[in-house]
Design an enzyme around this catalytic site. Structure first.
Site, PDB file in Angstrom:
ATOM      1  N   ALA A  37       0.881  -1.381   0.017  1.00 50.18           N
ATOM      2  CA  ALA A  37      -0.120  -0.106  -0.071  1.00 50.18           C
ATOM      3  C   ALA A  37       0.870   1.229  -0.132  1.00 50.18           C
ATOM      4  O   ALA A  37       2.124   1.068   0.643  1.00 50.18           O
ATOM      5  CB  ALA A  37      -0.748  -0.119   1.090  1.00 50.18           C
ATOM      6  N   GLY A  77       0.680  -5.220   1.418  1.00 55.58           N
ATOM      7  CA  GLY A  77      -0.656  -5.342   0.920  1.00 55.58           C
ATOM      8  C   GLY A  77      -0.595  -6.259  -0.306  1.00 55.58           C
ATOM      9  O   GLY A  77      -1.726  -6.874  -0.735  1.00 55.58           O
ATOM     10  N   GLU A  80      -0.844  -9.470   1.101  1.00 51.51           N
ATOM     11  CA  GLU A  80      -2.186  -9.748   1.378  1.00 51.51           C
ATOM     12  C   GLU A  80      -3.159 -10.103   0.350  1.00 51.51           C
ATOM     13  O   GLU A  80      -3.837 -10.951   0.421  1.00 51.51           O
ATOM     14  CB  GLU A  80      -2.523  -8.589   2.250  1.00 51.51           C
ATOM     15  CG  GLU A  80      -1.938  -8.737   3.546  1.00 51.51           C
ATOM     16  CD  GLU A  80      -2.178  -7.548   4.604  1.00 51.51           C
ATOM     17  OE1 GLU A  80      -2.386  -7.675   5.678  1.00 51.51           O
ATOM     18  OE2 GLU A  80      -2.122  -6.371   3.947  1.00 51.51           O
ATOM     19  N   GLU A 100       5.679  -4.220   7.239  1.00 53.40           N
ATOM     20  CA  GLU A 100       4.999  -3.077   7.907  1.00 53.40           C
ATOM     21  C   GLU A 100       5.506  -3.037   9.515  1.00 53.40           C
ATOM     22  O   GLU A 100       5.685  -1.784  10.035  1.00 53.40           O
ATOM     23  CB  GLU A 100       3.337  -3.067   8.077  1.00 53.40           C
ATOM     24  CG  GLU A 100       2.739  -3.270   6.645  1.00 53.40           C
ATOM     25  CD  GLU A 100       2.517  -4.559   6.051  1.00 53.40           C
ATOM     26  OE1 GLU A 100       1.424  -4.920   5.484  1.00 53.40           O
ATOM     27  OE2 GLU A 100       3.318  -5.522   6.309  1.00 53.40           O
TER      28      GLU A 100
END
Length: 163
Positions: A37, A77, A80, A100
């Site tokens: 992200a 992300g 994910e 992260e």
């Protein structure tokens, strides 16, 4: 980015609604799956549009097989998104992780739930708490990816989807 999230959502909904589509393959561009992200968006008080968690759930709930073609990196992300896919094919040089934590964040799109289900709690905890990136060969041993290839990852993912 919000544009990528919206395109993923729109594409998945369109594919699910189209009876001629038998499977979906998700890939990145320019030899990279996704580095995750855009953290600049985290500081926005109110984000409008698509959010990553619901899109990953949309991928996972698709009645059609969804295959991730992972090249370069699948981090944060990006990983994910790949975890929401039913199958994952990675190039032998690909690297995956949830980095992260190294900036004080936890994975926010249910990676902390999907990763342990896929590779087991001890291995998932190690990845989640250290933020380390693992190579495709280790990801295959852990069960994070279904196949690694030295060739064209997109073609391999399409072959897998057709199976």
């Amino acid at each position: 980015s919000l544009a990528v999230l919206q395109a993923l959502e729109d594409g998945l909904k369109k594919a699910d609604a189209d009876p001629s589509v038998k499977a979906v393959m998700i890939c990145g561009e320019n030899g990279k799956f996704s580095a995750g992200a855009d953290i600049r968006g985290f500081s926005s008080p109110k984000r409008h549009g698509a959010a990553l968690g619901p899109i990953v759930s949309l991928i996972e709930s698709s009645e059609k097989p969804v295959v991730a073609a992972i090249e370069g990196v699948a981090l944060g992300g990006g990983l994910e998104v790949a975890l929401g896919c039913h199958y994952r094919v990675a190039h032998v040089k690909a690297r995956m992780g949830l980095p992260e934590v190294t900036i004080g964040l936890l994975p926010g799109a249910e990676g902390t739930q999907r990763l342990p289900r896929l590779i087991g709690i001890p291995a998932a905890l190690d990845m989640i708490t250290t933020g380390k990136h693992i190579p495709a060969t280790e990801a295959l041993k852990l069960g994070l990816v279904d196949e690694i290839v030295e060739e064209n990852t997109i073609e391999a993912a399409i072959r897998l989807a057709n199976k």
